[in-house]
Design a protein around this motif. Structure first.
Motif, mmCIF file in Angstrom:
data_model
loop_
_atom_site.group_PDB
_atom_site.id
_atom_site.type_symbol
_atom_site.label_atom_id
_atom_site.label_comp_id
_atom_site.label_asym_id
_atom_site.label_seq_id
_atom_site.Cartn_x
_atom_site.Cartn_y
_atom_site.Cartn_z
ATOM 1 N N TRP A 3 -8.754 22.226 -3.109
ATOM 2 C CA TRP A 3 -8.957 21.646 -1.797
ATOM 3 C C TRP A 3 -8.101 20.401 -1.649
ATOM 4 C CZ3 TRP A 3 -12.457 23.000 2.162
ATOM 5 C CH2 TRP A 3 -13.231 24.128 1.899
ATOM 6 N N LEU A 4 -7.455 20.262 -0.504
ATOM 7 C CA LEU A 4 -6.644 19.088 -0.191
ATOM 8 C C LEU A 4 -7.441 18.160 0.717
ATOM 9 C CD1 LEU A 4 -3.787 17.714 -0.254
ATOM 10 C CD2 LEU A 4 -3.375 18.877 1.919
ATOM 11 N N HIS A 5 -7.529 16.899 0.305
ATOM 12 C CA HIS A 5 -8.215 15.860 1.091
ATOM 13 C C HIS A 5 -7.171 14.792 1.438
ATOM 14 C CE1 HIS A 5 -12.293 17.343 0.111
ATOM 15 N NE2 HIS A 5 -11.709 17.741 -0.999
ATOM 16 N N PRO A 6 -6.655 14.803 2.664
ATOM 17 C CA PRO A 6 -5.589 13.867 3.029
ATOM 18 C C PRO A 6 -6.109 12.530 3.545
ATOM 19 C CG PRO A 6 -5.922 15.446 4.786
ATOM 20 C CD PRO A 6 -6.890 15.807 3.682
ATOM 21 N N GLY A 7 -5.167 11.576 3.676
ATOM 22 C CA GLY A 7 -5.444 10.356 4.411
ATOM 23 C C GLY A 7 -6.025 9.191 3.652
ATOM 24 N N PHE A 8 -5.685 9.002 2.399
ATOM 25 C CA PHE A 8 -6.176 7.847 1.642
ATOM 26 C C PHE A 8 -5.080 6.794 1.528
ATOM 27 C CE2 PHE A 8 -8.905 11.277 0.299
ATOM 28 C CZ PHE A 8 -10.154 10.680 0.313
ATOM 29 N N THR A 9 -5.485 5.532 1.651
ATOM 30 C CA THR A 9 -4.562 4.419 1.488
ATOM 31 C C THR A 9 -4.953 3.661 0.224
ATOM 32 O OG1 THR A 9 -4.288 4.212 3.879
ATOM 33 C CG2 THR A 9 -3.656 2.309 2.538
ATOM 34 N N VAL A 10 -3.987 3.481 -0.671
ATOM 35 C CA VAL A 10 -4.204 2.710 -1.895
ATOM 36 C C VAL A 10 -3.536 1.362 -1.686
ATOM 37 C CG1 VAL A 10 -3.793 2.584 -4.376
ATOM 38 C CG2 VAL A 10 -4.235 4.798 -3.294
ATOM 39 N N GLU A 11 -4.360 0.306 -1.638
ATOM 40 C CA GLU A 11 -3.848 -1.048 -1.434
ATOM 41 C C GLU A 11 -3.923 -1.828 -2.734
ATOM 42 O OE1 GLU A 11 -4.729 -2.557 2.964
ATOM 43 O OE2 GLU A 11 -6.566 -2.171 1.823
ATOM 44 N N ASN A 57 0.822 -1.204 0.000
ATOM 45 C CA ASN A 57 0.000 0.000 0.000
ATOM 46 C C ASN A 57 0.856 1.253 0.000
ATOM 47 O OD1 ASN A 57 0.374 1.074 2.829
ATOM 48 N ND2 ASN A 57 -0.336 -0.994 3.302
ATOM 49 N N ILE A 58 0.241 2.339 -0.385
ATOM 50 C CA ILE A 58 0.852 3.663 -0.294
ATOM 51 C C ILE A 58 -0.210 4.633 0.205
ATOM 52 C CG2 ILE A 58 2.673 3.376 -2.016
ATOM 53 C CD1 ILE A 58 0.937 4.582 -4.086
#
Length: 178
Positions: free
Chosen positions: A55-63, A6-7
């Motif tokens: 707009w910045l939307h943080p905190g997503f994990t791509v698995e 993941n990243i």
């Protein structure tokens, strides 16, 4: 249990003003960037000049999932491999007075994006950087096993049917009554 590859990423959404009385603005995906702890957890505005907002939307994990290796392979073998972001309009009274475009999921899989589009969701794509594409393709090459092709019967062996799907016959003999 082994953790999936993941990243962590953040999504930048863009609100663009339109010269249109029915729709004063539109939202679109601007970018997917590497996540930084300094981004925090809540969406926040990065830029506003009256005609455009970012707009910045943080905190997503791509698995990466083994059973979706074909979707990664299909993405990686296109002319422009990229990120797919599914987003929805949502009220966020803590950060904005009006509804904002809120990303829900980020993926690298063609199959995920196709399913979301089939479900009438808003899905957009932006190009992925080369190091992410190489990471995804390494995973796809390790886990994707193409289905064996089925042998196609020659046309000469196909059953004859009329236009209604009923069996048809061909004869080279005389016609009845001659």
């Amino acid at each position: 249990m082994q953790e999936r590859p993941n990243i962590h990423v953040a999504v930048v959404m863009r609100r663009v003003a339109l010269d249109n009385r029915w729709q004063p603005f539109r939202w679109e995906l601007a970018d997917v960037v590497p996540h930084d702890d300094g981004f925090g957890r809540e969406p926040r505005i990065l830029f506003d000049d009256g005609r455009e907002q970012r707009w910045l939307h943080p905190g997503f994990t791509v698995e990466l999932f083994r059973d979706d290796a074909e979707g990664y392979y299909l993405n990686g073998t296109t002319d422009t491999p990229g990120w797919f972001v599914m987003w929805r309009m949502e009220d966020a009274p803590s950060v904005a007075a009006e509804p904002i475009a809120k990303p829900e999921v980020v993926t690298l899989s063609y199959h995920d994006a196709g399913r979301w589009l089939d479900a009438q969701e808003a899905v957009e794509q932006v190009p992925a950087p080369p190091h992410v594409v190489e990471w995804m393709m390494t995973f796809a090459r390790d886990h994707y096993v193409p289905e064996p092709r089925k042998r196609k019967r020659p046309e000469s062996f196909r059953r004859l049917e009329d236009r209604f799907g009923n069996p048809a016959t061909v004869s080279s003999g005389k016609k009845y009554g001659e």
